[in-house]
Motif scaffolding. Structure first.
Motif, PDB file in Angstrom:
ATOM      1  N   VAL A 206       0.846  -1.196   0.000  1.00  0.00           N
ATOM      2  CA  VAL A 206       0.000   0.000   0.000  1.00  0.00           C
ATOM      3  C   VAL A 206       0.882   1.247   0.000  1.00  0.00           C
ATOM      4  O   VAL A 206       1.907   1.303   0.683  1.00  0.00           O
ATOM      5  CB  VAL A 206      -0.918   0.026   1.250  1.00  0.00           C
ATOM      6  CG1 VAL A 206      -1.802   1.271   1.239  1.00  0.00           C
ATOM      7  CG2 VAL A 206      -1.770  -1.231   1.326  1.00  0.00           C
ATOM      8  N   THR A 207       0.471   2.246  -0.773  1.00  0.00           N
ATOM      9  CA  THR A 207       1.082   3.564  -0.682  1.00  0.00           C
ATOM     10  C   THR A 207      -0.001   4.606  -0.937  1.00  0.00           C
ATOM     11  O   THR A 207      -1.089   4.278  -1.417  1.00  0.00           O
ATOM     12  CB  THR A 207       2.252   3.736  -1.669  1.00  0.00           C
ATOM     13  OG1 THR A 207       2.992   4.921  -1.321  1.00  0.00           O
ATOM     14  CG2 THR A 207       1.769   3.869  -3.109  1.00  0.00           C
ATOM     15  N   THR A 208       0.303   5.847  -0.612  1.00  0.00           N
ATOM     16  CA  THR A 208      -0.656   6.941  -0.781  1.00  0.00           C
ATOM     17  C   THR A 208      -0.048   8.018  -1.656  1.00  0.00           C
ATOM     18  O   THR A 208       1.096   8.450  -1.439  1.00  0.00           O
ATOM     19  CB  THR A 208      -1.050   7.543   0.581  1.00  0.00           C
ATOM     20  OG1 THR A 208      -1.672   6.531   1.372  1.00  0.00           O
ATOM     21  CG2 THR A 208      -2.028   8.701   0.394  1.00  0.00           C
ATOM     22  N   HIS A 209      -0.824   8.414  -2.658  1.00  0.00           N
ATOM     23  CA  HIS A 209      -0.406   9.476  -3.574  1.00  0.00           C
ATOM     24  C   HIS A 209      -1.195  10.734  -3.273  1.00  0.00           C
ATOM     25  O   HIS A 209      -2.429  10.698  -3.163  1.00  0.00           O
ATOM     26  CB  HIS A 209      -0.650   9.049  -5.019  1.00  0.00           C
ATOM     27  CG  HIS A 209      -0.468  10.145  -6.020  1.00  0.00           C
ATOM     28  ND1 HIS A 209       0.768  10.649  -6.374  1.00  0.00           N
ATOM     29  CD2 HIS A 209      -1.383  10.867  -6.737  1.00  0.00           C
ATOM     30  CE1 HIS A 209       0.609  11.604  -7.269  1.00  0.00           C
ATOM     31  NE2 HIS A 209      -0.674  11.762  -7.507  1.00  0.00           N
ATOM     32  N   VAL A 210      -0.502  11.857  -3.169  1.00  0.00           N
ATOM     33  CA  VAL A 210      -1.150  13.153  -3.002  1.00  0.00           C
ATOM     34  C   VAL A 210      -0.795  14.003  -4.210  1.00  0.00           C
ATOM     35  O   VAL A 210       0.372  14.307  -4.456  1.00  0.00           O
ATOM     36  CB  VAL A 210      -0.705  13.864  -1.697  1.00  0.00           C
ATOM     37  CG1 VAL A 210      -1.392  15.225  -1.575  1.00  0.00           C
ATOM     38  CG2 VAL A 210      -1.004  12.997  -0.486  1.00  0.00           C
ATOM     39  N   GLY A 211      -1.814  14.381  -4.988  1.00  0.00           N
ATOM     40  CA  GLY A 211      -1.572  15.181  -6.177  1.00  0.00           C
ATOM     41  C   GLY A 211      -2.456  14.749  -7.327  1.00  0.00           C
ATOM     42  O   GLY A 211      -3.323  13.872  -7.181  1.00  0.00           O
TER      43      GLY A 211
END
Length: 267
Positions: A206-211
């Motif tokens: 899991v990872t989180t992208h902001v943008g």
């Protein structure tokens, strides 16, 4: 033979173009000389061809493809205006794509390739009501947007409650023709037009992208790089959870959670 015909050199000077360029226009069928001497092969142009020569040069400098220029030269004023409007829209779309690429490269220059934290651990399952777009024409992003519209319309029409966020489901091997699906968690009632899909619980990266969504490849690079670095094998579908999206924030504030199931033994 007309006595006002110009040699290719004189015609090039008249139009402020190079001889090489005029020869190229002839070879690709954009602007043929009025006469070619059978013995010498010399090209001769009429003065009234100057407008077409200048038009071809202008449109080529503007980035129009040869086929579009050929059609524009052959068309009447109204049809030519329509063709140029269509090319303007294609150019605008290309500029938007180039702007997205610039922003992604700029982010890489500022943050490097290690700007994402990737975790591997247990991930709960999902029970979704989804709509699908099974390939065909259109960019993936446009088809996903269409799925969102259809999904929300079906939920609203049925008065069905659902649990955010919306989820996108994608195959491991992406391409423009791939099937995409967008779903909402646990609609409270059966909704016509929605397919029930269960995504099992299990171990996942899991990872989180902001943008903006156009920069999601950066997050995918980090996600799959970590998966393979740990000797794991990914299993589809890849999930995108749209935690914060359009309507809730500006693109730089959109939050997307990326999840891919993994198992031991990746090679």
């Amino acid at each position: 033979m007309r006595d006002d015909l110009l040699t290719i050199g004189r015609f090039a000077r008249l139009c402020r173009l190079s001889v090489k360029r005029l020869r190229h226009y002839d070879e690709v069928g954009l602007l043929a000389p009025l006469r070619v001497d059978a013995r010498s092969g010399y090209r001769y142009y009429a003065p009234e061809q100057a407008r077409d020569a200048l038009t071809v040069a202008l449109l080529r400098d503007a980035g129009l493809p040869l086929a579009a220029i050929r059609d524009a030269l052959a068309a009447g004023p109204d049809a030519r205006a329509r063709l140029l409007r269509e090319e303007r829209e294609r150019l605008a779309a290309r500029m938007r794509r180039d702007a997205e690429r610039w922003e992604m490269v700029d982010r890489l220059a500022r943050e490097g390739l290690d700007g994402y934290e990737v975790s591997v651990g247990p991930e709960p399952g999902l029970r979704l009501g989804v709509v699908r777009s099974a390939g065909g024409g259109g960019a993936v992003g446009d088809r996903v947007g269409g799925c969102v519209v259809r999904l929300l319309a079906a939920l609203d029409g049925a008065g069905a409650g659902w649990e955010p966020p919306l989820w996108g489901l994608y195959p491991l091997d992406p391409d423009e023709g791939m099937e995409v699906a967008v779903g909402a968690g646990s609609p409270s009632v059966e909704v016509a037009g929605l397919e029930r899909v269960a995504v099992p619980a299990g171990r996942a990266a899991v990872t989180t992208h902001v943008g903006p969504y156009g920069q999601l490849p950066l997050a995918y690079h980090a996600l799959f790089g970590e998966v393979y670095a740990r000797g794991l094998r990914p299993r589809g579908p890849v999930r995108e959870g749209y935690v914060v999206g359009p309507g809730a924030a500006a693109p730089e504030g959109w939050v997307t959670r990326l999840v891919v199931a993994v198992e031991e033994g990746g090679k």
